[in-house]
Design a protein around this motif. Structure first.
Motif, PDB file in Angstrom:
ATOM      1  N   ASN A 202      16.114 -23.952 -30.340  1.00 39.29           N
ATOM      2  CA  ASN A 202      16.034 -23.351 -31.675  1.00 39.29           C
ATOM      3  C   ASN A 202      15.947 -21.838 -31.652  1.00 39.29           C
ATOM      4  O   ASN A 202      16.492 -21.175 -32.530  1.00 39.29           O
ATOM      5  N   LEU A 203      15.265 -21.300 -30.660  1.00 35.20           N
ATOM      6  CA  LEU A 203      15.159 -19.845 -30.545  1.00 35.20           C
ATOM      7  C   LEU A 203      15.995 -19.449 -29.334  1.00 35.20           C
ATOM      8  O   LEU A 203      15.503 -19.357 -28.226  1.00 35.20           O
ATOM      9  N   ARG A 204      17.282 -19.286 -29.566  1.00 34.64           N
ATOM     10  CA  ARG A 204      18.229 -19.103 -28.447  1.00 34.64           C
ATOM     11  C   ARG A 204      18.096 -17.727 -27.817  1.00 34.64           C
ATOM     12  O   ARG A 204      18.181 -16.712 -28.496  1.00 34.64           O
ATOM     13  N   ARG A 205      17.879 -17.741 -26.528  1.00 40.70           N
ATOM     14  CA  ARG A 205      17.747 -16.507 -25.748  1.00 40.70           C
ATOM     15  C   ARG A 205      18.405 -16.732 -24.404  1.00 40.70           C
ATOM     16  O   ARG A 205      18.950 -17.793 -24.134  1.00 40.70           O
ATOM     17  N   ARG A 206      18.312 -15.722 -23.553  1.00 37.53           N
ATOM     18  CA  ARG A 206      18.857 -15.893 -22.196  1.00 37.53           C
ATOM     19  C   ARG A 206      18.129 -17.043 -21.506  1.00 37.53           C
ATOM     20  O   ARG A 206      16.890 -17.120 -21.559  1.00 37.53           O
ATOM     21  N   VAL A 207      18.895 -17.922 -20.875  1.00 35.47           N
ATOM     22  CA  VAL A 207      18.314 -19.062 -20.169  1.00 35.47           C
ATOM     23  C   VAL A 207      18.694 -18.997 -18.696  1.00 35.47           C
ATOM     24  O   VAL A 207      19.877 -18.912 -18.361  1.00 35.47           O
ATOM     25  N   ILE A 208      17.687 -19.014 -17.840  1.00 34.43           N
ATOM     26  CA  ILE A 208      17.917 -19.102 -16.402  1.00 34.43           C
ATOM     27  C   ILE A 208      17.402 -20.458 -15.958  1.00 34.43           C
ATOM     28  O   ILE A 208      16.223 -20.772 -16.145  1.00 34.43           O
ATOM     29  N   GLN A 209      18.317 -21.272 -15.445  1.00 35.62           N
ATOM     30  CA  GLN A 209      17.937 -22.622 -15.032  1.00 35.62           C
ATOM     31  C   GLN A 209      17.851 -22.695 -13.517  1.00 35.62           C
ATOM     32  O   GLN A 209      18.784 -22.318 -12.809  1.00 35.62           O
ATOM     33  N   LEU A 210      16.693 -23.200 -13.052  1.00 32.77           N
ATOM     34  CA  LEU A 210      16.490 -23.415 -11.622  1.00 32.77           C
ATOM     35  C   LEU A 210      16.635 -24.897 -11.314  1.00 32.77           C
ATOM     36  O   LEU A 210      16.241 -25.756 -12.116  1.00 32.77           O
ATOM     37  N   LYS A 211      17.209 -25.178 -10.151  1.00 30.68           N
ATOM     38  CA  LYS A 211      17.259 -26.562  -9.663  1.00 30.68           C
ATOM     39  C   LYS A 211      17.051 -26.499  -8.159  1.00 30.68           C
ATOM     40  O   LYS A 211      17.795 -25.796  -7.463  1.00 30.68           O
ATOM     41  N   ASP A 212      16.045 -27.195  -7.691  1.00 27.47           N
ATOM     42  CA  ASP A 212      15.726 -27.192  -6.254  1.00 27.47           C
ATOM     43  C   ASP A 212      15.707 -25.781  -5.667  1.00 27.47           C
ATOM     44  O   ASP A 212      16.220 -25.533  -4.583  1.00 27.47           O
ATOM     45  N   GLY A 213      15.135 -24.856  -6.427  1.00 28.09           N
ATOM     46  CA  GLY A 213      14.933 -23.503  -5.907  1.00 28.09           C
ATOM     47  C   GLY A 213      16.127 -22.583  -5.959  1.00 28.09           C
ATOM     48  O   GLY A 213      16.107 -21.493  -5.389  1.00 28.09           O
ATOM     49  N   VAL A 214      17.176 -23.023  -6.673  1.00 22.98           N
ATOM     50  CA  VAL A 214      18.396 -22.208  -6.758  1.00 22.98           C
ATOM     51  C   VAL A 214      18.711 -21.979  -8.240  1.00 22.98           C
ATOM     52  O   VAL A 214      18.478 -22.869  -9.066  1.00 22.98           O
ATOM     53  N   ILE A 215      19.240 -20.804  -8.587  1.00 25.21           N
ATOM     54  CA  ILE A 215      19.685 -20.577  -9.965  1.00 25.21           C
ATOM     55  C   ILE A 215      21.011 -21.295 -10.170  1.00 25.21           C
ATOM     56  O   ILE A 215      21.998 -20.989  -9.505  1.00 25.21           O
ATOM     57  N   VAL A 216      21.012 -22.278 -11.074  1.00 27.03           N
ATOM     58  CA  VAL A 216      22.248 -23.020 -11.324  1.00 27.03           C
ATOM     59  C   VAL A 216      22.893 -22.615 -12.651  1.00 27.03           C
ATOM     60  O   VAL A 216      24.022 -23.014 -12.951  1.00 27.03           O
ATOM     61  N   ARG A 217      22.170 -21.822 -13.439  1.00 28.01           N
ATOM     62  CA  ARG A 217      22.743 -21.367 -14.708  1.00 28.01           C
ATOM     63  C   ARG A 217      22.018 -20.103 -15.151  1.00 28.01           C
ATOM     64  O   ARG A 217      20.802 -20.009 -15.037  1.00 28.01           O
ATOM     65  N   ASP A 218      22.770 -19.155 -15.662  1.00 26.36           N
ATOM     66  CA  ASP A 218      22.202 -17.935 -16.243  1.00 26.36           C
ATOM     67  C   ASP A 218      23.081 -17.620 -17.449  1.00 26.36           C
ATOM     68  O   ASP A 218      24.182 -17.115 -17.311  1.00 26.36           O
ATOM     69  N   GLN A 219      22.560 -17.979 -18.618  1.00 31.85           N
ATOM     70  CA  GLN A 219      23.394 -17.997 -19.818  1.00 31.85           C
ATOM     71  C   GLN A 219      22.789 -17.105 -20.894  1.00 31.85           C
ATOM     72  O   GLN A 219      21.576 -17.109 -21.094  1.00 31.85           O
ATOM     73  N   LYS A 220      23.645 -16.386 -21.596  1.00 33.29           N
ATOM     74  CA  LYS A 220      23.170 -15.360 -22.515  1.00 33.29           C
ATOM     75  C   LYS A 220      22.347 -15.899 -23.681  1.00 33.29           C
ATOM     76  O   LYS A 220      21.241 -15.466 -23.892  1.00 33.29           O
ATOM     77  N   ARG A 221      22.887 -16.825 -24.445  1.00 35.41           N
ATOM     78  CA  ARG A 221      22.108 -17.431 -25.536  1.00 35.41           C
ATOM     79  C   ARG A 221      22.208 -18.936 -25.386  1.00 35.41           C
ATOM     80  O   ARG A 221      22.815 -19.624 -26.212  1.00 35.41           O
ATOM     81  N   GLY A 222      21.611 -19.423 -24.315  1.00 37.34           N
ATOM     82  CA  GLY A 222      21.797 -20.812 -23.947  1.00 37.34           C
ATOM     83  C   GLY A 222      20.825 -21.756 -24.619  1.00 37.34           C
ATOM     84  O   GLY A 222      19.841 -21.344 -25.218  1.00 37.34           O
ATOM     85  N   GLY A 223      21.116 -23.048 -24.491  1.00 37.65           N
ATOM     86  CA  GLY A 223      20.191 -24.089 -24.884  1.00 37.65           C
ATOM     87  C   GLY A 223      19.435 -24.576 -23.673  1.00 37.65           C
ATOM     88  O   GLY A 223      19.603 -24.057 -22.568  1.00 37.65           O
ATOM     89  N   TYR A 224      18.593 -25.600 -23.896  1.00 34.55           N
ATOM     90  CA  TYR A 224      17.773 -26.106 -22.792  1.00 34.55           C
ATOM     91  C   TYR A 224      18.647 -26.769 -21.729  1.00 34.55           C
ATOM     92  O   TYR A 224      18.442 -26.601 -20.536  1.00 34.55           O
ATOM     93  N   ASP A 225      19.655 -27.536 -22.205  1.00 38.52           N
ATOM     94  CA  ASP A 225      20.543 -28.229 -21.275  1.00 38.52           C
ATOM     95  C   ASP A 225      21.879 -27.503 -21.191  1.00 38.52           C
ATOM     96  O   ASP A 225      22.231 -26.727 -22.088  1.00 38.52           O
ATOM     97  N   GLU A 226      22.598 -27.781 -20.145  1.00 41.69           N
ATOM     98  CA  GLU A 226      23.913 -27.146 -19.971  1.00 41.69           C
ATOM     99  C   GLU A 226      24.887 -27.623 -21.023  1.00 41.69           C
ATOM    100  O   GLU A 226      24.821 -28.739 -21.480  1.00 41.69           O
TER     101      GLU A 226
END
Ligand code: ADP
Ligand code: ADP
Length: 226
Positions: A202-226
């Motif tokens: 709901n409050l869209r901002r930059r999203v950095i997603q980690l998986k097993d210690g690695v950045i798998v996503r870095d999105q400007k106005r992302g949601g929780y899921d890919e």
């Protein structure tokens, strides 16, 4: 503002919590760190707070290399990073006012400045009337607002929040997000580790997603899921 270059963290147990993290966070950004339990979110926050040291790589805050755990640098970290935890971590034998004042006292602030500043931040989190209460007399949402006031009282350019809404119901969580958003709008960089899908969506901002210690996503106005 914050720059991580090839940061890895392996705990003594052999667990590789973070592997080769490269990250650049600019002044004024609002960043969510998301990922399943065990992805490395807390480790990232602990590295920034210098509660843990990286195994390899370099970390910079405002251009200053803070990689090595070095007691000389701790006051620098405290001045630059405010922090909010899921479980509030207030001092139960101190009043709301004293909890916030204490964060200034440990940095050696002038008592006159403390008396001027504490009411300002109490007002910002809408708790002026609870100044003399003890944490146990407050609701969870109120306690978290005190912890935010404490985190910003020294005017740090960066605010770290580790699951700040994790112990709160949705209404109180929303209230906390309003405050964090307001703090960000005043120029503070906010970095928030979270599992709160609704908030991120709901409050869209930059999203950095980690998986097993690695950045798998870095999105400007992302949601929780890919
Ligand atoms: P998250 O915050 O995303 O849940 P953590 O950073 O807490 O992830 O954990 C990342 C990995 O590191 C997990 O496998 C966790 O078990 C491990 N870990 C975290 N803290 C320690 C520690 N102090 N010692 C050993 N392993 C740890
Ligand atoms: P000093 O003048 O000795 O520096 P202060 O007058 O700032 O001390 O505060 C004395 C005590 O009262 C401190 O423990 C402080 O935290 C508390 N205090 C000061 N102002 C308030 C207030 N508005 N509400 C609640 N407690 C306060």
């Amino acid at each position: 503002m914050i720059k991580l270059v090839n940061i890895s963290k392996e705990y003594k147990s052999g667990v590789k919590a973070l592997t080769d993290i490269n990250l650049h966070i600019h002044k004024g950004e609002f960043v969510y760190i998301v990922g399943e339990s065990g992805a490395g979110k807390s480790t990232l926050i602990k590295l920034l707070l210098k509660e843990e040291a990286p195994t390899s790589g370099e970390m910079y805050i405002n251009g200053v290399n803070v990689t090595k755990v070095n007691n000389r640098r701790i006051p620098y970290i405290r001045r630059n990073l405010g922090v909010v935890f899921q479980d509030f971590r207030l001092l139960n034998n101190k009043t709301v006012y004293e909890n916030i004042a204490f964060a200034m006292e440990i940095l050696g602030a002038d008592p006159k400045d403390i008396r001027r500043r504490v009411p300002v931040v109490l007002n910002r989190v809408d708790l002026s009337r609870k100044s003399s209460s003890f944490p146990e007399q407050l609701s969870g949402g109120e306690q978290q607002r005190v912890s935010i006031a404490r985190a910003i009282v020294n005017n740090p350019p960066i605010l770290l929040a580790d699951e700040p809404t994790g112990n709160l119901d949705p209404d109180n969580g929303l209230e906390i997000m309003k405050i964090l958003n307001d703090i960000n709008a005043r120029g503070t960089t906010v970095i928030m580790a979270t599992h709160a899908k609704e908030i991120v969506d709901n409050l869209r901002r930059r999203v950095i997603q980690l998986k097993d210690g690695v950045i798998v996503r870095d999105q400007k106005r992302g949601g929780y899921d890919e």
